[in-house]
Design a protein around this motif. Structure first.
Motif, PDB file in Angstrom:
ATOM      1  N   LYS A   1      -4.611   2.170   0.780  1.00  0.00           N
ATOM      2  CA  LYS A   1      -4.027   0.944   1.313  1.00  0.00           C
ATOM      3  C   LYS A   1      -3.834   1.023   2.825  1.00  0.00           C
ATOM      4  O   LYS A   1      -4.245   0.131   3.555  1.00  0.00           O
ATOM      5  CB  LYS A   1      -2.689   0.661   0.625  1.00  0.00           C
ATOM      6  CG  LYS A   1      -2.053  -0.635   1.036  1.00  0.00           C
ATOM      7  CD  LYS A   1      -0.821  -0.945   0.222  1.00  0.00           C
ATOM      8  CE  LYS A   1      -0.242  -2.286   0.647  1.00  0.00           C
ATOM      9  NZ  LYS A   1       0.926  -2.643  -0.140  1.00  0.00           N
TER      10      LYS A   1
ATOM     11  N   TYR B   1      -2.245   6.280  -3.429  1.00  0.00           N
ATOM     12  CA  TYR B   1      -1.306   5.692  -2.471  1.00  0.00           C
ATOM     13  C   TYR B   1      -0.085   6.601  -2.303  1.00  0.00           C
ATOM     14  O   TYR B   1       0.183   7.443  -3.160  1.00  0.00           O
ATOM     15  CB  TYR B   1      -0.811   4.315  -2.977  1.00  0.00           C
ATOM     16  CG  TYR B   1      -1.915   3.411  -3.433  1.00  0.00           C
ATOM     17  CD1 TYR B   1      -2.706   2.724  -2.523  1.00  0.00           C
ATOM     18  CD2 TYR B   1      -2.175   3.234  -4.796  1.00  0.00           C
ATOM     19  CE1 TYR B   1      -3.738   1.898  -2.953  1.00  0.00           C
ATOM     20  CE2 TYR B   1      -3.204   2.409  -5.233  1.00  0.00           C
ATOM     21  CZ  TYR B   1      -3.977   1.743  -4.297  1.00  0.00           C
ATOM     22  OH  TYR B   1      -4.995   0.925  -4.720  1.00  0.00           O
TER      23      TYR B   1
ATOM     24  N   GLU C   1       4.126   2.959  -1.180  1.00  0.00           N
ATOM     25  CA  GLU C   1       3.104   1.923  -1.368  1.00  0.00           C
ATOM     26  C   GLU C   1       2.915   1.611  -2.851  1.00  0.00           C
ATOM     27  O   GLU C   1       2.768   0.443  -3.225  1.00  0.00           O
ATOM     28  CB  GLU C   1       1.780   2.377  -0.753  1.00  0.00           C
ATOM     29  CG  GLU C   1       1.809   2.439   0.756  1.00  0.00           C
ATOM     30  CD  GLU C   1       0.591   3.128   1.364  1.00  0.00           C
ATOM     31  OE1 GLU C   1       0.351   2.908   2.551  1.00  0.00           O
ATOM     32  OE2 GLU C   1      -0.102   3.867   0.649  1.00  0.00           O
TER      33      GLU C   1
END
Length: 125
Positions: A96, A114, A118
């Motif tokens: 991300k 992640y 996140e």
């Protein structure tokens, strides 16, 4: 940033996980082949059900096995993605944000995509 030694350790761990998952998937396929004859599992000589609960139990067991199979397939895809990232030099970075995923998270979950923050943020959405 992960050192070459750390990357090698994660690669070895992921390869081990992959072998274990392949074995799970193979076991499922072998069990699935046996279920062609429903009464093989119960040991019954006749294919006539003697109690409706038996049918429900069989359906539940098949659904449970299917769930385990799907989980193993997803785990295999995650493992293969992580191994590919090691080869590409992007392992340990968030998909991300591109931030480094903490070592502790990777040790707990080598297929992490992640950071914890996140992941939690995405689960709230």
């Amino acid at each position: 940033m992960l050192s070459d030694k750390q990357l090698q350790q994660f690669k070895e761990k992921l390869v081990t996980m992959k072998k274990e998952t392949e074995a799970e998937l193979e076991d499922y396929h072998n069990d699935e082949a046996k279920e062609t004859y429903q009464n093989d599992e119960t040991g019954e000589l006749s294919s006539v059900q003697d109690h409706p609960a038996n049918s429900g139990t069989d359906q539940f067991e098949r659904a449970k096995e299917q769930t385990f199979y799907e989980q193993a397939r997803e785990r295999m895809m995650d493992i293969e993605d992580a191994l590919k990232k090691i080869e590409e030099g992007t392992y340990g970075k968030s998909e991300k944000s591109g931030k480094e995923i903490p070592l502790e998270r990777l040790e707990a979950m080598p297929t992490a995509r992640y950071t914890v923050e996140e992941q939690e943020e995405m689960e709230k959405e």
